[in-house]
Structure formats: C-alpha cells, structure tokens
Design a protein around this motif. Structure first.
Motif, PDB file in Angstrom:
ATOM      1  N   SER A 159       0.951  -1.217  -0.166  1.00  0.00           N
ATOM      2  CA  SER A 159       0.050   0.068  -0.020  1.00  0.00           C
ATOM      3  C   SER A 159       0.909   1.223  -0.056  1.00  0.00           C
ATOM      4  O   SER A 159       2.184   1.265   0.323  1.00  0.00           O
ATOM      5  CB  SER A 159      -0.921  -0.058   1.328  1.00  0.00           C
ATOM      6  OG  SER A 159      -0.119   0.046   2.227  1.00  0.00           O
ATOM      7  N   TYR A 197     -10.125   5.647  -5.223  1.00  0.00           N
ATOM      8  CA  TYR A 197     -10.561   4.409  -4.613  1.00  0.00           C
ATOM      9  C   TYR A 197     -12.235   4.339  -4.595  1.00  0.00           C
ATOM     10  O   TYR A 197     -12.801   3.316  -5.089  1.00  0.00           O
ATOM     11  CB  TYR A 197     -10.048   3.937  -3.400  1.00  0.00           C
ATOM     12  CG  TYR A 197      -8.420   3.997  -3.317  1.00  0.00           C
ATOM     13  CD1 TYR A 197      -7.878   3.129  -4.264  1.00  0.00           C
ATOM     14  CD2 TYR A 197      -7.919   4.480  -2.119  1.00  0.00           C
ATOM     15  CE1 TYR A 197      -6.777   3.162  -3.916  1.00  0.00           C
ATOM     16  CE2 TYR A 197      -6.491   4.190  -1.886  1.00  0.00           C
ATOM     17  CZ  TYR A 197      -5.962   3.520  -3.166  1.00  0.00           C
ATOM     18  OH  TYR A 197      -4.500   3.253  -2.970  1.00  0.00           O
ATOM     19  N   THR A 228     -13.601   3.661  -8.008  1.00  0.00           N
ATOM     20  CA  THR A 228     -13.531   2.074  -8.391  1.00  0.00           C
ATOM     21  C   THR A 228     -14.303   1.204  -7.491  1.00  0.00           C
ATOM     22  O   THR A 228     -13.674  -0.004  -7.666  1.00  0.00           O
ATOM     23  CB  THR A 228     -11.879   1.973  -8.780  1.00  0.00           C
ATOM     24  OG1 THR A 228     -11.339   2.240  -7.512  1.00  0.00           O
ATOM     25  CG2 THR A 228     -11.533   2.858  -9.656  1.00  0.00           C
ATOM     26  N   ASN A 229     -14.989   1.431  -6.679  1.00  0.00           N
ATOM     27  CA  ASN A 229     -15.711   0.678  -5.543  1.00  0.00           C
ATOM     28  C   ASN A 229     -14.727  -0.233  -4.745  1.00  0.00           C
ATOM     29  O   ASN A 229     -14.946  -1.251  -4.638  1.00  0.00           O
ATOM     30  CB  ASN A 229     -16.619  -0.426  -6.439  1.00  0.00           C
ATOM     31  CG  ASN A 229     -17.910   0.336  -7.090  1.00  0.00           C
ATOM     32  OD1 ASN A 229     -18.261   1.339  -6.515  1.00  0.00           O
ATOM     33  ND2 ASN A 229     -18.268  -0.299  -8.281  1.00  0.00           N
ATOM     34  N   THR A 230     -13.563   0.589  -4.434  1.00  0.00           N
ATOM     35  CA  THR A 230     -12.614  -0.042  -3.638  1.00  0.00           C
ATOM     36  C   THR A 230     -12.883   0.641  -2.170  1.00  0.00           C
ATOM     37  O   THR A 230     -13.228   1.631  -1.951  1.00  0.00           O
ATOM     38  CB  THR A 230     -11.064   0.422  -3.710  1.00  0.00           C
ATOM     39  OG1 THR A 230     -10.922  -0.132  -5.103  1.00  0.00           O
ATOM     40  CG2 THR A 230     -10.410  -0.046  -2.664  1.00  0.00           C
ATOM     41  N   PRO A 261     -18.625  -1.476  -0.891  1.00  0.00           N
ATOM     42  CA  PRO A 261     -17.827  -0.904  -1.827  1.00  0.00           C
ATOM     43  C   PRO A 261     -17.840   0.720  -1.978  1.00  0.00           C
ATOM     44  O   PRO A 261     -18.761   1.402  -1.489  1.00  0.00           O
ATOM     45  CB  PRO A 261     -18.575  -1.297  -3.319  1.00  0.00           C
ATOM     46  CG  PRO A 261     -19.211  -2.488  -2.890  1.00  0.00           C
ATOM     47  CD  PRO A 261     -19.722  -2.571  -1.610  1.00  0.00           C
ATOM     48  N   THR A 266      -2.831  -3.896  -0.043  1.00  0.00           N
ATOM     49  CA  THR A 266      -3.850  -3.780  -0.727  1.00  0.00           C
ATOM     50  C   THR A 266      -4.326  -5.291  -1.330  1.00  0.00           C
ATOM     51  O   THR A 266      -3.284  -6.040  -1.509  1.00  0.00           O
ATOM     52  CB  THR A 266      -3.850  -2.816  -1.984  1.00  0.00           C
ATOM     53  OG1 THR A 266      -2.870  -3.274  -2.975  1.00  0.00           O
ATOM     54  CG2 THR A 266      -3.487  -1.389  -1.475  1.00  0.00           C
ATOM     55  N   GLU A 306      -6.821  -7.220  -4.612  1.00  0.00           N
ATOM     56  CA  GLU A 306      -7.942  -7.072  -5.522  1.00  0.00           C
ATOM     57  C   GLU A 306      -9.029  -8.681  -5.127  1.00  0.00           C
ATOM     58  O   GLU A 306      -8.418  -9.442  -5.046  1.00  0.00           O
ATOM     59  CB  GLU A 306      -7.484  -7.454  -6.865  1.00  0.00           C
ATOM     60  CG  GLU A 306      -6.448  -6.330  -7.485  1.00  0.00           C
ATOM     61  CD  GLU A 306      -7.293  -5.164  -7.567  1.00  0.00           C
ATOM     62  OE1 GLU A 306      -8.409  -5.219  -7.960  1.00  0.00           O
ATOM     63  OE2 GLU A 306      -6.432  -3.906  -7.212  1.00  0.00           O
ATOM     64  N   PRO A 327     -16.683  -5.063  -2.335  1.00  0.00           N
ATOM     65  CA  PRO A 327     -15.826  -4.197  -2.813  1.00  0.00           C
ATOM     66  C   PRO A 327     -14.951  -4.761  -4.111  1.00  0.00           C
ATOM     67  O   PRO A 327     -14.542  -5.952  -3.979  1.00  0.00           O
ATOM     68  CB  PRO A 327     -15.021  -3.661  -1.824  1.00  0.00           C
ATOM     69  CG  PRO A 327     -15.724  -4.049  -0.332  1.00  0.00           C
ATOM     70  CD  PRO A 327     -16.276  -5.183  -0.966  1.00  0.00           C
ATOM     71  N   LYS A 328     -14.550  -4.107  -5.121  1.00  0.00           N
ATOM     72  CA  LYS A 328     -13.382  -4.582  -6.069  1.00  0.00           C
ATOM     73  C   LYS A 328     -12.250  -4.734  -5.381  1.00  0.00           C
ATOM     74  O   LYS A 328     -11.720  -5.671  -6.084  1.00  0.00           O
ATOM     75  CB  LYS A 328     -13.585  -3.668  -7.190  1.00  0.00           C
ATOM     76  CG  LYS A 328     -12.823  -4.144  -8.082  1.00  0.00           C
ATOM     77  CD  LYS A 328     -12.590  -3.074  -9.509  1.00  0.00           C
ATOM     78  CE  LYS A 328     -11.776  -3.516 -10.565  1.00  0.00           C
ATOM     79  NZ  LYS A 328     -11.711  -2.441 -11.636  1.00  0.00           N
ATOM     80  N   SER A 329     -11.699  -4.223  -4.520  1.00  0.00           N
ATOM     81  CA  SER A 329     -10.517  -4.344  -3.795  1.00  0.00           C
ATOM     82  C   SER A 329     -10.604  -3.690  -2.816  1.00  0.00           C
ATOM     83  O   SER A 329     -11.678  -2.994  -2.193  1.00  0.00           O
ATOM     84  CB  SER A 329      -9.344  -3.661  -4.695  1.00  0.00           C
ATOM     85  OG  SER A 329      -9.629  -2.483  -5.030  1.00  0.00           O
ATOM     86  N   LEU A 330      -9.677  -3.929  -1.363  1.00  0.00           N
ATOM     87  CA  LEU A 330      -9.583  -3.313  -0.338  1.00  0.00           C
ATOM     88  C   LEU A 330      -8.143  -2.843  -0.099  1.00  0.00           C
ATOM     89  O   LEU A 330      -7.161  -3.329  -0.522  1.00  0.00           O
ATOM     90  CB  LEU A 330      -9.692  -4.532   0.649  1.00  0.00           C
ATOM     91  CG  LEU A 330      -9.530  -4.189   1.978  1.00  0.00           C
ATOM     92  CD1 LEU A 330     -10.627  -3.143   2.813  1.00  0.00           C
ATOM     93  CD2 LEU A 330      -9.638  -5.411   2.914  1.00  0.00           C
TER      94      LEU A 330
END
Length: 478
Positions: free
Chosen positions: A391, A408, A411-413, A448, A463, A465, A473-476
C-alpha cells in the motif's frame, strides 16, 4: 479494537482461502509441513485468518523478541483483546546469571504456557478456545515445566489443582499445595502468584487471572468463591471454582528428583574456588525445600527438562516465521551462550557439566519434527506474493491521500485506515469532500467505496484485489 470485517472479506479471495486451507490442514497431521509466502505487511492478516480456521492451539515462532512483540500487537489489532492471544516473552536474564526474572515476564510466560497446556490432549475437555501464542526462537529453546503440571495436574496425586464450592478441605493441605506450586504467602494479595490466609478466608491470585479469588469457608467446607478487587477489596462476581496453574517456572520440589540428583552428581568443581563451591552447595541443599527465588532461573536447566513442543498436540500447529532467519538466530544464540559458559568455567564461576537452560538448535529441530508445522516466508519481492500488494505510504502527503481515496471510491474500492490520528485524518478527508466512518472496530465486511477510520496502529498496510461480486468491494486498501 478488531478488524473482523477485513478477515471476513479476505475469505472471499480464493487464493488466500486456499493458502489458509492448506496451512490449517497441516494441523492434525503428525510431522505435517507446508510453506506459504506472504508479504511482510500482510503476515498478521494471514496468521489471523489461519488461527480463525485452526482447530487446535497455534504457536508462531519468530527470529527475535522484537519481532514477536510486534506481531503479537498486530494480531491483537486484527482479532481483538478478548481472544486468547498470548506473548511468550524471553526472560531478560541471561543464562548462568543469578538474577530474578521480572515478575511481569514470569506471569506472561506462565499464562501462555498454561493456555497451551489446558487445550492440549491433557486437558482438552476444559478448552473453550484454542490459544494463539507468539514467541521468539530464544524463548522457544528454553526448557520449562511439563505440560501436565502447567495444566494443573498435581504430581503427588495426579488430580487437577481445582477447588470447588461445596468441597471439604484441610487448610494446611491446601496452603501446602499452593506453596509447592510456587505461590507465596503475603499479608494482602496484590499480584499474580500470591495468597493470604485469615481465619476462614483464603485469598489467592492465580497465574493469568485478571482478578484474585476469595474462598470463604463454613467450618471445613467451601461456602463461597468470588473474584474481588485487590485495591477496594470489593467483590466483583461469583465463581464456581479455583483452578491454579504454577506461579513459578522452576519448581524444584516437583521436579524429577532422580534426574536432579544425577545432574548434581555430574557437576565438576575442579576449576571452582572454595567460595563458589560453598555457595552452590548451600543453594543446592535448599533447592527443593526452601529455594531462593532470586536464583531459581540460574538452575532452570537443572530442574526442568520439558520443552515447548510437548505443549503442541496432534491438532496443534507450529508456524516458523522466516524459518531460515529463525535457524540463524538460534545458532547465533547457541554460540553466544556457549562462549558465556566457557568464560565462566575458565574463571571458576561455574562448574563443568552445569546444565544449560536452553536446548540447542539440533535438539529443537528434532523435537519440531514430531509436531505439525508450516513455514511462513515473508521476505518477498513484488512478484512473489500473488495476493497482497504494497500500500502507498503517505507520511504527510495528505493531498495525495485525498486524491487516492477519491480514486478508490470511484472504482468501488473499500478503504480501511488504522491510524493514531483518527480525528485529524477524518477532518482532512471530509474537507476534501469524502464521507468517512470513524469506528472503534470493523465487525462486518465494508461495502464498496466505504472509508473507515479506526484508532490504532499497524506497522504496514496492503492492498488486495477481490473477485467480481457486485455486493463486495472490487478491492480493499488497508
């Protein structure tokens, strides 16, 4: 605090879940061994996930004491302080020194050992939650008390050191057992490992207990048992029983007397002066009857012969964190301790054949082969960990932080920030038009685009995916 929601979200990552599954299956298989590579910053998240899946006690061995302390603190951040997560610290006293180990260190060690012992095959019926214990390899090499004794099994009778409401007791017999377990008599109990006796009232502060216990007798029958505040003396809540683990890690009176006698007979005082001979003769003559607490750690190798691997049953798991570094550190300690021994023998301060308080790496490796284990490699390059990524470190670059959080969210992170400056970071993000959630813990999976600020401290972030799922969420970013 706890990051339970982060751990639940990671369960939706198939590769992470597979790594945890493979590692947890090493437990329950004698001599089972596997290896997993995880980025340094994500090791505590992986170990927390593994412990949640593990159906048995788990021991994590790190190279150095500082590594163990940091990892212990980070695991508490992920899992919370309500879980049985223990640090097994190294005594700060060097081998062959006549110094007492710090009382807090002793209590921490005994608490961790008792947690492992009471969830092993010896006392599995009493286990409610399997412990997670973290220690350095220097701590793991120390000889210690047998797990049966740490589980509360009194050697003389083979029975548990437990006293319940309604039991009929002889006060002299009970106090004698407490003394043999290393508890000391005080006018008032103020710290773990102490007890007091006033008429029909017995107070005792068990190893690892948050509060002392008070037993009130009616004639020779236990009438009530209560936890109480040692400062105000007020009752806190009732209890059904008193269960005691040892209060010292060296209990010469309960050791194998034939073994102790044989080791004493093997001592060679040829290089020692009369003063050293007389001093050791006096200490050894009192060792089993009235030992000096200040010198007990000096005689650890003489009275103890059990090792940490005895506490790990077939359902347990030993994790070597950076196994190559663990071995290198163990060999370095072994060499250093041997030089200390040789120097003291040459000066006549230590008899030849004096038992070491530590086992060597070869013996430890042999003991390790008999338990389920895994190797966790954490010194990795960017292409070696396929799950976790580094990160961004901001360190005052707050404009970059605001810009990245906007990106973020677009992009739904999900973003979870663990910071010691929760209020200030929240103010900066809100001035940038970002809505944040300031919470003490994250109990559920973040949605998300959500941003959570949690007061706390983690040394490194990461981080990840996540697979396609509109509800996740798409990613965290942590």
């Amino acid at each position: 605090m706890t990051l339970k929601g982060v751990l639940e979200l990671l369960e939706h990552h198939p590769e992470h879940r597979n790594n945890v599954d493979v590692s947890s299956k090493a437990g329950g298989q004698p001599s089972g061994e596997t290896s997993v590579t995880v980025r340094q910053g994500a090791r505590s998240a992986f170990l927390a996930s593994l412990w949640c899946r593990q159906q048995g006690p788990m021991l994590v061995v790190t190279p150095r004491p500082d590594d163990a302390r940091r990892l212990h603190d980070q695991l508490l951040t992920y899992l919370g302080e309500d879980h049985p997560i223990h640090l097994l610290p190294e005594p700060e006293v060097l081998p062959y020194e006549r110094l007492a180990v710090d009382a807090n260190t002793t209590n921490q060690r005994l608490t961790a050992l008792a947690a492992l012992a009471t969830t092993s095959k010896i006392a599995s019926d009493a286990a409610e939650a399997y412990p997670l214990v973290i220690c350095s390899v220097g701590s793991a090499l120390l000889y210690t008390l047998p797990p049966e004794l740490m589980a509360g099994v009194f050697p003389a009778t083979g029975e548990l050191s437990v006293w319940k409401k309604g039991d009929r007791i002889r006060i002299e017999s009970v106090l004698g057992q407490w003394l043999e377990l290393g508890y000391h008599n005080e006018p008032v109990v103020e710290a773990p490992g102490s007890f007091s006796h006033r008429g029909g009232i017995l107070d005792v502060y068990p190893t690892g207990s948050e509060w002392p216990l008070r037993i009130e007798l009616w004639d020779d029958e236990i009438d009530t048992i209560r936890y109480f505040d040692p400062v105000s003396q007020r009752s806190i809540r009732p209890a059904e029983e008193v269960r005691l683990a040892p209060a010292r890690e060296q209990l010469p009176g309960l050791a194998d007397q034939e073994m102790v006698a044989a080791r004493i007979d093997a001592l060679d005082y040829a290089k020692c002066g009369e003063e050293i001979r007389d001093r050791m003769a006096e200490e050894l003559s009192q060792l089993t009857s009235s030992p000096n607490p200040e010198t007990l750690s000096f005689y650890n190798g003489l009275v103890n012969c059990s090792h940490l691997m005895e506490y790990i049953g077939a359902d347990g798991l030993v994790v070597l964190e950076r196994s190559g570094r663990v071995e290198a550190e163990a060999l370095e300690l072994e060499e250093r301790f041997e030089r200390m021994r040789e120097a003291r023998e040459e000066r006549g301060e230590l008899p030849v054949n004096f038992p070491s308080p530590h086992m060597d790496w070869e013996e430890f490796s042999n003991r390790l082969e008999g338990v389920p284990q895994m190797q966790l490699q954490t010194w990795v390059g960017d292409d070696e960990d396929k799950i976790f990524r580094s990160s961004t470190q901001y360190y005052g670059k707050l404009e970059d932080l605001v810009a990245d959080v906007h990106r973020y969210q677009a992009t739904n992170t999900a973003v979870v920030a663990v910071t010691q400056h929760q209020g200030r970071v929240a103010e900066i993000l809100e001035l940038g038009g970002i809505g944040v959630n300031q919470v003490d813990s994250l109990e559920s999976i973040p949605s998300p685009g959500q941003v959570f600020l949690i007061s706390g401290s983690l040394r490194d972030g990461w981080t990840v995916e996540l697979p396609g799922d509109s509800k996740l969420p798409k990613s965290l970013v942590l």
